[in-house]
Design a protein around this motif. Structure first.
Motif, PDB file in Angstrom:
ATOM      1  N   SER A  64       0.817  -1.217   0.000  1.00 15.34           N
ATOM      2  CA  SER A  64       0.000   0.000   0.000  1.00 15.34           C
ATOM      3  C   SER A  64       0.849   1.264   0.000  1.00 15.34           C
ATOM      4  N   TYR A  65       2.116   1.131  -0.289  1.00 13.07           N
ATOM      5  CA  TYR A  65       3.040   2.250  -0.165  1.00 13.07           C
ATOM      6  C   TYR A  65       3.530   2.767  -1.511  1.00 13.07           C
ATOM      7  N   ALA A  66       3.985   3.993  -1.461  1.00 13.91           N
ATOM      8  CA  ALA A  66       4.897   4.516  -2.467  1.00 13.91           C
ATOM      9  C   ALA A  66       6.292   4.446  -1.856  1.00 13.91           C
ATOM     10  N   VAL A  67       7.266   4.104  -2.663  1.00 19.37           N
ATOM     11  CA  VAL A  67       8.646   3.978  -2.192  1.00 19.37           C
ATOM     12  C   VAL A  67       9.527   4.891  -3.021  1.00 19.37           C
ATOM     13  N   GLY A  68      10.377   5.605  -2.344  1.00 20.40           N
ATOM     14  CA  GLY A  68      11.244   6.538  -3.046  1.00 20.40           C
ATOM     15  C   GLY A  68      12.693   6.339  -2.669  1.00 20.40           C
ATOM     16  N   TRP A  69      13.563   6.758  -3.576  1.00 22.67           N
ATOM     17  CA  TRP A  69      14.995   6.810  -3.318  1.00 22.67           C
ATOM     18  C   TRP A  69      15.425   8.277  -3.294  1.00 22.67           C
ATOM     19  N   PHE A  70      16.158   8.628  -2.251  1.00 20.60           N
ATOM     20  CA  PHE A  70      16.682   9.963  -2.063  1.00 20.60           C
ATOM     21  C   PHE A  70      18.200   9.877  -1.974  1.00 20.60           C
ATOM     22  N   ARG A  71      18.837  11.032  -2.075  1.00 18.15           N
ATOM     23  CA  ARG A  71      20.243  11.108  -1.743  1.00 18.15           C
ATOM     24  C   ARG A  71      20.518  12.458  -1.091  1.00 18.15           C
ATOM     25  N   GLN A  72      21.573  12.470  -0.309  1.00 12.67           N
ATOM     26  CA  GLN A  72      22.020  13.717   0.310  1.00 12.67           C
ATOM     27  C   GLN A  72      23.535  13.743   0.323  1.00 12.67           C
ATOM     28  N   ALA A  73      24.068  14.740  -0.338  1.00 11.62           N
ATOM     29  CA  ALA A  73      25.507  14.955  -0.363  1.00 11.62           C
ATOM     30  C   ALA A  73      25.858  15.975   0.714  1.00 11.62           C
ATOM     31  N   PRO A  74      27.114  15.975   1.181  1.00  7.60           N
ATOM     32  CA  PRO A  74      27.511  16.940   2.217  1.00  7.60           C
ATOM     33  C   PRO A  74      27.235  18.377   1.787  1.00  7.60           C
ATOM     34  N   GLY A  75      26.575  19.116   2.656  1.00  5.85           N
ATOM     35  CA  GLY A  75      26.297  20.507   2.377  1.00  5.85           C
ATOM     36  C   GLY A  75      25.151  20.756   1.424  1.00  5.85           C
ATOM     37  N   LYS A  76      24.471  19.689   1.013  1.00  7.85           N
ATOM     38  CA  LYS A  76      23.363  19.846   0.066  1.00  7.85           C
ATOM     39  C   LYS A  76      22.064  19.319   0.673  1.00  7.85           C
ATOM     40  N   GLU A  77      20.961  19.767   0.102  1.00  9.14           N
ATOM     41  CA  GLU A  77      19.661  19.292   0.564  1.00  9.14           C
ATOM     42  C   GLU A  77      19.396  17.869   0.069  1.00  9.14           C
ATOM     43  N   ARG A  78      18.553  17.182   0.812  1.00  9.45           N
ATOM     44  CA  ARG A  78      18.136  15.856   0.383  1.00  9.45           C
ATOM     45  C   ARG A  78      17.304  15.966  -0.887  1.00  9.45           C
ATOM     46  N   GLU A  79      17.554  15.081  -1.819  1.00 11.49           N
ATOM     47  CA  GLU A  79      16.953  15.149  -3.157  1.00 11.49           C
ATOM     48  C   GLU A  79      16.207  13.857  -3.456  1.00 11.49           C
ATOM     49  N   LEU A  80      14.956  13.967  -3.869  1.00 12.57           N
ATOM     50  CA  LEU A  80      14.202  12.798  -4.326  1.00 12.57           C
ATOM     51  C   LEU A  80      14.653  12.464  -5.737  1.00 12.57           C
ATOM     52  N   LEU A  81      15.104  11.239  -5.927  1.00 11.95           N
ATOM     53  CA  LEU A  81      15.629  10.807  -7.222  1.00 11.95           C
ATOM     54  C   LEU A  81      14.602  10.031  -8.037  1.00 11.95           C
ATOM     55  N   ALA A  82      13.912   9.118  -7.379  1.00 18.29           N
ATOM     56  CA  ALA A  82      12.987   8.229  -8.081  1.00 18.29           C
ATOM     57  C   ALA A  82      11.959   7.702  -7.089  1.00 18.29           C
ATOM     58  N   ALA A 142       9.394   5.186   2.514  1.00 18.38           N
ATOM     59  CA  ALA A 142       8.074   4.670   2.150  1.00 18.38           C
ATOM     60  C   ALA A 142       7.000   5.553   2.754  1.00 18.38           C
ATOM     61  N   GLY A 143       5.910   5.674   2.035  1.00 27.21           N
ATOM     62  CA  GLY A 143       4.803   6.486   2.522  1.00 27.21           C
ATOM     63  C   GLY A 143       3.590   6.304   1.646  1.00 27.21           C
ATOM     64  N   GLY A 144       2.569   7.128   1.917  1.00 31.12           N
ATOM     65  CA  GLY A 144       1.345   6.991   1.154  1.00 31.12           C
ATOM     66  C   GLY A 144       1.457   7.471  -0.277  1.00 31.12           C
ATOM     67  N   THR A 145       2.285   8.491  -0.497  1.00 33.13           N
ATOM     68  CA  THR A 145       2.530   9.006  -1.847  1.00 33.13           C
ATOM     69  C   THR A 145       4.008   9.347  -1.955  1.00 33.13           C
ATOM     70  N   ILE A 146       4.465   9.732  -3.130  1.00 31.85           N
ATOM     71  CA  ILE A 146       5.889  10.069  -3.265  1.00 31.85           C
ATOM     72  C   ILE A 146       6.189  11.483  -2.789  1.00 31.85           C
ATOM     73  N   THR A 147       5.221  12.116  -2.139  1.00 27.08           N
ATOM     74  CA  THR A 147       5.499  13.385  -1.490  1.00 27.08           C
ATOM     75  C   THR A 147       5.242  13.321   0.002  1.00 27.08           C
ATOM     76  N   THR A 148       4.836  12.169   0.513  1.00 28.46           N
ATOM     77  CA  THR A 148       4.541  12.021   1.944  1.00 28.46           C
ATOM     78  C   THR A 148       5.174  10.755   2.483  1.00 28.46           C
ATOM     79  N   PHE A 149       6.464  10.799   2.761  1.00 33.43           N
ATOM     80  CA  PHE A 149       7.187   9.638   3.253  1.00 33.43           C
ATOM     81  C   PHE A 149       7.227   9.647   4.770  1.00 33.43           C
ATOM     82  N   THR A 150       6.969   8.488   5.386  1.00 30.53           N
ATOM     83  CA  THR A 150       6.891   8.387   6.832  1.00 30.53           C
ATOM     84  C   THR A 150       7.875   7.396   7.424  1.00 30.53           C
TER      85      THR A 150
END
Length: 118
Positions: A31-49, A98-106
């Motif tokens: 029942s989830y959406a699953v996303g991959w993020f990355r965060q490099a030093p000094g940068k904001e976390r970024e949703l990739l896929a 993982a979360g309900g949508t790819i904009t709401t990860f819990t």
């Protein structure tokens, strides 16, 4: 609540490939959406896929479109991120969520380091 564990990070040369895995426990991804993020030093976390597990719809950030592929394995309750043509600027800690949508990860994994050498 689902628990997530990433694996597959490491050191790779520019132009190489890695496949990251995100395994779920406690609950299935059904029942989830699953996303991959990355965060490099000094940068904001970024949703990739992202992927909606039940229907398989996917999303990609422009920065990785055509190089990264998100997929799922129902039997293993695992989401993958295949990363091709890696660049030094892809160096970061990669997280799945993982979360309900790819904009709401819990739920978040602990992260896995990816380092791309030039």
């Amino acid at each position: 609540q689902v628990q997530l564990v990433e694996s597959g990070g490491g050191l790779v040369q520019a132009g190489g490939s890695l496949r990251l895995s995100c395994a779920a426990s406690g609950r299935t991804f059904s029942s989830y959406a699953v996303g991959w993020f990355r965060q490099a030093p000094g940068k904001e976390r970024e949703l990739l896929a992202g992927i909606y597990w039940s229907v398989g719809n996917t999303y990609y950030a422009d920065s990785v479109k055509g190089r990264f592929t998100i997929s799922r394995d129902n039997a293993k309750n695992t989401v993958y991120l295949l990363m091709n043509s890696l660049k030094p600027e892809d160096t970061a800690v990669y997280y799945c969520a993982a979360g309900g949508t790819i904009t709401t990860f819990t739920a978040w994994g602990q992260g896995t380091q990816v380092t791309v050498s030039s």
